[in-house]
Design a protein around this motif. Structure first.
Motif, PDB file in Angstrom:
ATOM      1  N   ASP A 139       0.856  -1.190  -0.001  1.00 28.73           N
ATOM      2  CA  ASP A 139      -0.103  -0.060  -0.021  1.00 28.73           C
ATOM      3  C   ASP A 139       0.939   1.257  -0.025  1.00 28.73           C
ATOM      4  O   ASP A 139       1.419   1.582   1.216  1.00 28.73           O
ATOM      5  N   ARG A 140       1.017   1.841  -1.270  1.00 28.23           N
ATOM      6  CA  ARG A 140       1.896   3.006  -1.242  1.00 28.23           C
ATOM      7  C   ARG A 140       1.324   4.246  -0.836  1.00 28.23           C
ATOM      8  O   ARG A 140       2.247   5.294  -0.784  1.00 28.23           O
ATOM      9  N   THR A 141       0.370   4.173  -0.266  1.00 26.56           N
ATOM     10  CA  THR A 141      -0.401   5.401   0.333  1.00 26.56           C
ATOM     11  C   THR A 141       0.225   5.502   1.598  1.00 26.56           C
ATOM     12  O   THR A 141       0.117   6.713   2.263  1.00 26.56           O
ATOM     13  N   MET A 142       0.778   4.590   2.011  1.00 30.03           N
ATOM     14  CA  MET A 142       1.247   4.533   3.604  1.00 30.03           C
ATOM     15  C   MET A 142       2.632   5.169   3.401  1.00 30.03           C
ATOM     16  O   MET A 142       3.623   4.547   2.814  1.00 30.03           O
ATOM     17  N   PRO A 143       3.214   6.391   4.322  1.00 31.82           N
ATOM     18  CA  PRO A 143       4.495   6.681   3.915  1.00 31.82           C
ATOM     19  C   PRO A 143       5.605   5.732   4.478  1.00 31.82           C
ATOM     20  O   PRO A 143       6.735   5.466   4.054  1.00 31.82           O
ATOM     21  N   GLU A 172       1.510  -5.061   6.857  1.00 29.64           N
ATOM     22  CA  GLU A 172       2.940  -5.586   6.231  1.00 29.64           C
ATOM     23  C   GLU A 172       3.294  -6.592   7.332  1.00 29.64           C
ATOM     24  O   GLU A 172       4.404  -7.056   7.101  1.00 29.64           O
ATOM     25  N   ARG A 173       2.525  -7.065   8.193  1.00 28.30           N
ATOM     26  CA  ARG A 173       2.930  -8.220   9.094  1.00 28.30           C
ATOM     27  C   ARG A 173       1.821  -9.334   9.110  1.00 28.30           C
ATOM     28  O   ARG A 173       1.132  -9.402   9.891  1.00 28.30           O
ATOM     29  N   PRO A 174       1.813 -10.009   7.828  1.00 34.37           N
ATOM     30  CA  PRO A 174       0.827 -10.892   7.632  1.00 34.37           C
ATOM     31  C   PRO A 174       0.756 -12.269   8.616  1.00 34.37           C
ATOM     32  O   PRO A 174      -0.147 -12.911   8.782  1.00 34.37           O
ATOM     33  N   VAL A 175       2.129 -12.410   9.164  1.00 30.89           N
ATOM     34  CA  VAL A 175       2.261 -13.722   9.999  1.00 30.89           C
ATOM     35  C   VAL A 175       1.308 -13.483  11.047  1.00 30.89           C
ATOM     36  O   VAL A 175       0.676 -14.529  11.750  1.00 30.89           O
ATOM     37  N   THR A 176       1.049 -12.343  11.624  1.00 30.88           N
ATOM     38  CA  THR A 176       0.159 -12.028  12.884  1.00 30.88           C
ATOM     39  C   THR A 176      -1.167 -12.382  12.515  1.00 30.88           C
ATOM     40  O   THR A 176      -1.972 -12.712  13.132  1.00 30.88           O
ATOM     41  N   VAL A 177      -1.899 -12.394  11.246  1.00 27.44           N
ATOM     42  CA  VAL A 177      -3.281 -12.615  10.976  1.00 27.44           C
ATOM     43  C   VAL A 177      -3.053 -14.158  10.363  1.00 27.44           C
ATOM     44  O   VAL A 177      -3.985 -14.943  10.786  1.00 27.44           O
ATOM     45  N   GLU A 181       5.365   2.334   3.927  1.00 29.74           N
ATOM     46  CA  GLU A 181       5.583   1.444   2.648  1.00 29.74           C
ATOM     47  C   GLU A 181       6.685   2.241   1.965  1.00 29.74           C
ATOM     48  O   GLU A 181       7.837   1.385   1.460  1.00 29.74           O
ATOM     49  N   ILE A 182       7.013   3.489   1.521  1.00 27.44           N
ATOM     50  CA  ILE A 182       7.873   4.163   0.771  1.00 27.44           C
ATOM     51  C   ILE A 182       9.306   4.058   1.589  1.00 27.44           C
ATOM     52  O   ILE A 182      10.222   3.805   0.958  1.00 27.44           O
ATOM     53  N   ASN A 183       9.080   4.238   2.892  1.00 28.87           N
ATOM     54  CA  ASN A 183      10.274   4.161   3.507  1.00 28.87           C
ATOM     55  C   ASN A 183      11.010   2.816   3.748  1.00 28.87           C
ATOM     56  O   ASN A 183      11.939   2.511   3.600  1.00 28.87           O
ATOM     57  N   ARG A 184      10.042   1.782   3.594  1.00 25.78           N
ATOM     58  CA  ARG A 184      10.631   0.378   3.840  1.00 25.78           C
ATOM     59  C   ARG A 184      11.083   0.066   2.635  1.00 25.78           C
ATOM     60  O   ARG A 184      12.198  -0.501   2.349  1.00 25.78           O
ATOM     61  N   LEU A 185      10.592   0.462   1.237  1.00 23.93           N
ATOM     62  CA  LEU A 185      11.045  -0.081  -0.279  1.00 23.93           C
ATOM     63  C   LEU A 185      12.295   0.682  -0.404  1.00 23.93           C
ATOM     64  O   LEU A 185      13.241   0.089  -0.621  1.00 23.93           O
ATOM     65  N   MET A 186      12.631   2.067  -0.013  1.00 21.17           N
ATOM     66  CA  MET A 186      13.819   2.913  -0.246  1.00 21.17           C
ATOM     67  C   MET A 186      14.780   2.026   0.354  1.00 21.17           C
ATOM     68  O   MET A 186      15.992   2.093   0.025  1.00 21.17           O
ATOM     69  N   THR A 187      14.552   1.998   1.826  1.00 17.79           N
ATOM     70  CA  THR A 187      15.848   1.617   2.710  1.00 17.79           C
ATOM     71  C   THR A 187      16.277   0.323   2.349  1.00 17.79           C
ATOM     72  O   THR A 187      17.433  -0.153   2.148  1.00 17.79           O
TER      73      THR A 187
END
Ligand code: UD1
Length: 363
Positions: free
Chosen positions: A125-129, A306-311, A131-137
């Motif tokens: 979900d790239r509307t989440m800031p 971003e934490r699907p294991v919790t589901v 998610e952008i931070n995760r991708l770039m890092t």
């Protein structure tokens, strides 16, 4: 060898604490702790350093709040000077906040090796800031430490070389495991202060822009919580962002004596409340993981995680923005029909030790 850790926001602090401790077991490694100052209030920052047993930061960049561009740019400008002066061999960044991506970019441009703790998580979900931070890092990191195996799969699919990826487990759970006994000892005081009974209250946190920056959504959520509180008393430590929104939008809070809106609280107090809660309602990332470990039902007010294991393995249920579903799932928990979860692999209290072995090259 000199390792520099960069943290800035509340969720970073419980992640750096175990890594700093694990590396401190190697006296030949020199560690420097940099706080960007992204979070600065006493109860958003200092209290965490005290309760987690972290040393005071060696350097505080004091950037404070601002728009994403201003905050990220300020961190980059000030952190570049720090890196040039300190000349670290490795920089470790944590999680997905603006401080994480800003520091990682500075290192990449200066040719300093950088490790990302909590790499590979994706909400898609790239509307989440974040998610952008995760991708770039993750694109610029040299070491990518993943908390769950889905992280490895995402990184490989994005072209990250397998040699850089290390599935180490969840460092936040390291902190939880270490401090759970201390948190448990606070229950007599907290239960008395907040008039709570074990398993007879719901714990709420909300701060995502998608929930609190939209006046209509925030009003709907607050109304739903007020209704739920007739059956299950609610404790809601309010993030400063949410507090400002509630005041500025004049959101109606149906006062009924059962919903307590309190200031943000420390790590140990919050952990104590989580452990004793019947139910947690949140939009945080880390709390989805902590409730899974504690086997406490968690209803997440987000469309994705971003934490699907919790589901898949844990106790987390995504209710999205659907308030009818939030009510329905709450009823299910109150009826005793909540799902029991399992703890995901390597959420065992030793993730930071695995990181220390890898970054120091010392067994
Ligand atoms: C940040 C992270 C988010 C994380 C959250 C945890 C980013 C993009 N977001 O969001 O991923 O889940 O931290 O808290 O990095 N404020 C204070 N005191 C403080 C800090 C903030 O009053 O100590 C207020 C300010 O009005 C500020 C607002 O909170 O403008 C938002 O702070 P900011 O750091 O921009 O983002 P968070 O919403 O906290």
């Amino acid at each position: 060898m000199k390792i520099l850790h960069v943290v800035g926001a509340r969720p970073n602090f419980m992640k750096v604490a175990p890594v700093h401790r694990a590396i401190a077991a190697y006296p030949q490694i020199w560690q420097i702790l940099v706080h960007t100052g992204q979070h600065y209030d006493l109860n958003m920052s200092d209290i965490f350093f005290q309760q987690l047993g972290l040393p005071a930061p060696n350097i505080n960049l004091e950037v404070g709040s601002g728009s994403h561009a201003v905050q990220t740019a300020q961190i980059m400008m000030r952190f570049e000077e720090t890196v040039l002066k300190e000349k670290p061999d490795l920089v470790l960044v944590y999680g997905d906040v603006n401080s994480t991506v800003a520091a990682a970019l500075v290192c990449a441009k200066l040719g300093v090796r950088v490790g990302h703790v909590e790499a590979g998580l994706r909400s898609f979900d790239r509307t989440m800031p974040e998610e952008i931070n995760r991708l770039m890092t993750d694109q610029v990191a040299d070491y990518l430490f993943t908390p769950s195996q889905d992280g490895d799969e995402h990184l490989l699919r994005e072209g990250v070389s397998a040699q850089k990826i290390h599935f180490v487990g969840n460092v936040m759970i390291d902190t939880l495991v270490r401090l759970l006994p201390a948190a448990g000892r606070l229950w007599p005081r907290i239960s008395s202060d907040l008039h709570l009974k074990d398993q007879r209250f719901g714990l709420v946190t909300l701060h995502r822009p998608s929930n609190v920056d939209d006046p209509a959504m925030l009003a709907q959520i607050m109304t739903t919580l007020a209704d739920i509180s007739h059956e299950l008393p609610i404790v809601f430590p309010i993030h400063p962002r949410t507090r400002v929104r509630i005041a500025s939008y004049d959101v109606q809070i149906k006062e009924n004596g059962n919903m307590q809106l309190i200031d943000p609280i420390g790590y140990l107090d919050f952990l104590c409340l989580q452990q004793r809660a019947k139910l947690v309602i949140t939009d945080s990332g880390g709390i989805q993981e902590e409730t899974t470990y504690l086997n406490v039902p968690c209803l997440t007010v987000r469309e994705n995680t971003e934490r699907p294991v919790t589901v898949e393995q844990g106790t987390n249920i995504l209710v999205g923005r659907d308030m009818a579903l939030l009510r329905e799932e709450t009823q299910r928990v109150l009826a005793g029909a909540s799902r029991k979860g399992t703890v995901p692999p390597l959420w065992d209290g030793h993730a930071a030790e695995r990181i220390a072995v890898i970054v120091t090259g010392l067994g």
